[in-house]
Design an enzyme around this catalytic site. Structure first.
Site, PDB file in Angstrom:
ATOM      1  N   ARG A 179       0.820  -1.216   0.000  1.00  0.00           N
ATOM      2  CA  ARG A 179       0.000   0.000   0.000  1.00  0.00           C
ATOM      3  C   ARG A 179       0.856   1.270   0.000  1.00  0.00           C
ATOM      4  O   ARG A 179       0.420   2.322  -0.449  1.00  0.00           O
ATOM      5  CB  ARG A 179      -0.918  -0.019   1.228  1.00  0.00           C
ATOM      6  CG  ARG A 179      -2.134   0.876   1.093  1.00  0.00           C
ATOM      7  CD  ARG A 179      -3.125   0.635   2.212  1.00  0.00           C
ATOM      8  NE  ARG A 179      -2.498   0.753   3.509  1.00  0.00           N
ATOM      9  CZ  ARG A 179      -2.757  -0.037   4.552  1.00  0.00           C
ATOM     10  NH1 ARG A 179      -3.634  -1.015   4.448  1.00  0.00           N
ATOM     11  NH2 ARG A 179      -2.143   0.136   5.698  1.00  0.00           N
ATOM     12  N   TYR A 186     -13.084  24.064  -8.259  1.00  0.00           N
ATOM     13  CA  TYR A 186     -13.644  22.848  -8.853  1.00  0.00           C
ATOM     14  C   TYR A 186     -14.905  22.469  -8.068  1.00  0.00           C
ATOM     15  O   TYR A 186     -14.856  22.250  -6.850  1.00  0.00           O
ATOM     16  CB  TYR A 186     -12.568  21.767  -8.763  1.00  0.00           C
ATOM     17  CG  TYR A 186     -12.937  20.413  -9.284  1.00  0.00           C
ATOM     18  CD1 TYR A 186     -13.214  20.225 -10.634  1.00  0.00           C
ATOM     19  CD2 TYR A 186     -12.969  19.308  -8.433  1.00  0.00           C
ATOM     20  CE1 TYR A 186     -13.528  18.963 -11.105  1.00  0.00           C
ATOM     21  CE2 TYR A 186     -13.279  18.048  -8.909  1.00  0.00           C
ATOM     22  CZ  TYR A 186     -13.558  17.886 -10.256  1.00  0.00           C
ATOM     23  OH  TYR A 186     -13.861  16.643 -10.727  1.00  0.00           O
ATOM     24  N   ASP A 244      -5.150  24.267  -5.541  1.00  0.00           N
ATOM     25  CA  ASP A 244      -5.295  23.292  -6.625  1.00  0.00           C
ATOM     26  C   ASP A 244      -4.528  23.833  -7.827  1.00  0.00           C
ATOM     27  O   ASP A 244      -4.837  24.907  -8.345  1.00  0.00           O
ATOM     28  CB  ASP A 244      -6.795  23.120  -6.937  1.00  0.00           C
ATOM     29  CG  ASP A 244      -7.066  22.036  -7.976  1.00  0.00           C
ATOM     30  OD1 ASP A 244      -6.254  21.895  -8.925  1.00  0.00           O
ATOM     31  OD2 ASP A 244      -8.092  21.352  -7.873  1.00  0.00           O
ATOM     32  N   LYS A 270      -5.267  14.914 -15.351  1.00  0.00           N
ATOM     33  CA  LYS A 270      -5.361  15.871 -16.457  1.00  0.00           C
ATOM     34  C   LYS A 270      -4.044  15.916 -17.226  1.00  0.00           C
ATOM     35  O   LYS A 270      -3.715  14.982 -17.916  1.00  0.00           O
ATOM     36  CB  LYS A 270      -5.777  17.234 -15.907  1.00  0.00           C
ATOM     37  CG  LYS A 270      -7.038  17.197 -15.004  1.00  0.00           C
ATOM     38  CD  LYS A 270      -8.315  17.007 -15.799  1.00  0.00           C
ATOM     39  CE  LYS A 270      -9.538  16.702 -14.940  1.00  0.00           C
ATOM     40  NZ  LYS A 270      -9.896  17.693 -13.939  1.00  0.00           N
TER      41      LYS A 270
HETATM   42  C1  LIG Z   1     -10.603  17.302 -12.692  1.00  0.00           C
HETATM   43  C2  LIG Z   1     -10.221  18.199 -11.581  1.00  0.00           C
HETATM   44  C3  LIG Z   1     -10.108  17.701 -10.292  1.00  0.00           C
HETATM   45  C4  LIG Z   1     -10.477  16.285  -9.925  1.00  0.00           C
HETATM   46  O1  LIG Z   1      -9.622  15.343 -10.472  1.00  0.00           O
HETATM   47  P1  LIG Z   1     -10.112  13.829 -10.704  1.00  0.00           P
HETATM   48  O2  LIG Z   1      -8.840  13.111 -10.933  1.00  0.00           O
HETATM   49  O3  LIG Z   1     -11.041  13.860 -11.879  1.00  0.00           O
HETATM   50  O4  LIG Z   1     -10.794  13.411  -9.438  1.00  0.00           O
HETATM   51  C5  LIG Z   1      -9.667  18.560  -9.310  1.00  0.00           C
HETATM   52  N1  LIG Z   1      -9.387  19.843  -9.578  1.00  0.00           N
HETATM   53  C6  LIG Z   1      -9.505  20.352 -10.806  1.00  0.00           C
HETATM   54  C7  LIG Z   1      -9.166  21.781 -11.048  1.00  0.00           C
HETATM   55  C8  LIG Z   1      -9.935  19.549 -11.852  1.00  0.00           C
HETATM   56  O5  LIG Z   1     -10.070  20.071 -13.064  1.00  0.00           O
END
Ligand SMILES: *Cc1c(COP(=O)(O)O)cnc(C)c1O
Length: 406
Positions: A68, A121, A192, A217
């Site tokens: 893990r 988000y 973020d 992303k």
């Molecule tokens: C897509 C996204 C997330 C979440 O990511 P996932 O891997 O889809 O859970 C968080 N913050 C931003 C700015 C995003 O565009």
């Protein structure tokens, strides 16, 4: 002797990203890429080794005593993301959202208060409703640049949670100013960093304590992985996050860690092309008679342009535009008519995407003027002339459709 190809610390970030987490050589040779090390059980040579390694792990060393914890592949990815973000150490999470939830749960206790920018988000609000509110944690949304942060900080405020640029409308925040105000009151700052991907925005260098990415992303970059990362600027903050990461049992697969690391190796060239293509599309949209506003910080008329120029070194493939037509059906008709843009959430892969921006989501942003429908585009790596021709066809289809039903 093994050949050390690790670049010096003063090498350009792009150079360091090519080599970060590279495997060493054994017996004079070895692969370029770190192997995919899948395991649940970690075997020990003898009980002495077991106790020694467990003690090192207990003392905070990056040592795996169980699957893990993640072995070589995970560690290589963590090192690459730590390099990218310029932080102390990185934790991996199964998705971007789980990375966000980890940070909120680790840094907030019952009775405490967090300030969150209103352009985050959208599912962050779900974490608040479903988890934080139930545990007696208060989250307050505010509009940076409009609301004075010092007046909102309470005795119980422990965390300022931001995202810059924001989701959907890409509001650019004055991070250094917000950090100074938060730190003056001993409030930690998490942000973020999915939009800037670490390459075009380095929030830890601007004073933030934690940088989070949906590695799903641009880091992974090929629409085939779910992955999140949390990078801490200091050992103190890292230890608090690591304890909760461990307690939650968060774990990611070695194959997904491998794919994410592979994505990072080409991050620079992909992002550069996303930016070139998106800039071309943004200029096309900005002069289009059926478009009222284009949201893309590199455009000089974008409200965040000056801050973006000051704090960012590039832009990605995301942009949003609103329709001149007041008709709420415009966005749906538009995305239906597109050929090269798939209709889909997420972004950061090599392909173009289009999504109707939900009015209730737009309504969460103080910067949204309302009344129109809007579409978010992710501009992929296709040739921009083909994308623009596709968009032009879709604008014509919308005009036809609205005329027919008028
Ligand atoms: C897509 C996204 C997330 C979440 O990511 P996932 O891997 O889809 O859970 C968080 N913050 C931003 C700015 C995003 O565009």
């Amino acid at each position: 002797m093994s050949r050390d190809n690790a670049p010096h610390d003063d090498a350009d970030l792009r150079t360091r990203l090519i080599h970060a987490g590279s495997p060493g050589l054994r017996d004079g040779a070895g692969p370029v890429n770190v192997p995919v090390v899948r395991t649940s059980t970690v075997r020990f040579a003898d009980s002495d080794a077991q106790h020694r390694l467990q003690a090192r792990r207990g003392a905070g060393d990056r040592v795996a005593t169980y699957g893990r914890h993640g072995l070589d592949t995970h560690q290589a990815l963590e090192e690459a993301i730590t390099t990218l973000e310029g932080g102390y150490r990185t934790l991996l999470a199964p998705s971007g959202l789980s990375a966000i939830t980890l940070v909120l749960l680790a840094l907030l206790k019952p009775g405490e208060h967090a300030l969150v920018s209103d352009s985050v988000y959208a599912p962050v609000r779900k974490v608040d409703r479903v988890l934080l509110a139930q545990h007696g944690i208060t989250v307050e949304y505010f509009t940076p640049g409009r609301d004075a942060l010092p007046e909102l900080i309470r005795d119980t405020t422990r965390l300022l949670y931001l995202e810059s640029p924001g989701s959907l409308l890409y509001e650019v925040l004055d991070l250094p100013a917000l950090v100074a105000q938060a730190h003056a009151r001993d409030v930690l700052v998490a942000t973020d960093n999915t939009w800037g991907a670490g390459l075009y925005y380095r929030p830890l260098a601007l004073g933030a304590d934690i940088s989070i990415q949906a590695a799903t992303k641009y880091l992974a970059g090929h629409s085939d992985v779910m992955m999140g990362s949390v990078t801490a600027a200091s050992a103190d903050v890292f230890d608090r996050l690591a304890a909760v990461h461990d307690a939650l049992g968060l774990s990611v697969g070695a194959d997904d860690a491998y794919l994410t690391l592979r994505g990072i190796r080409t991050l620079d060239v992909r992002l550069a092309r996303h930016q070139v293509n998106a800039t071309e599309v943004a200029h096309y949209l900005a002069q289009h008679p059926d478009v009222v506003q284009v949201y893309y910080p590199p455009l000089p008329q974008d409200p965040g342009h000056a801050l973006w120029r000051r704090d960012f070194s590039g832009a990605n493939g995301l942009l949003t535009f609103s329709f001149a037509q007041i008709d709420p059906r415009a966005a749906g008709a538009f995305v239906d008519a597109l050929k090269y843009f798939s209709i889909g959430a997420s972004w950061g892969g090599y392909e173009s995407l289009a999504l109707e921006a939900a009015p209730e989501r737009l309504g969460e942003h103080a910067s949204w003027r309302g009344g129109r429908s809007a579409v978010r585009l992710h501009i992929g790596l296709e040739h921009p002339a083909d994308l623009i021709a596709d968009l032009e066809r879709a604008f014509e289809a919308v005009r036809e459709r609205l005329k027919r039903s008028a």
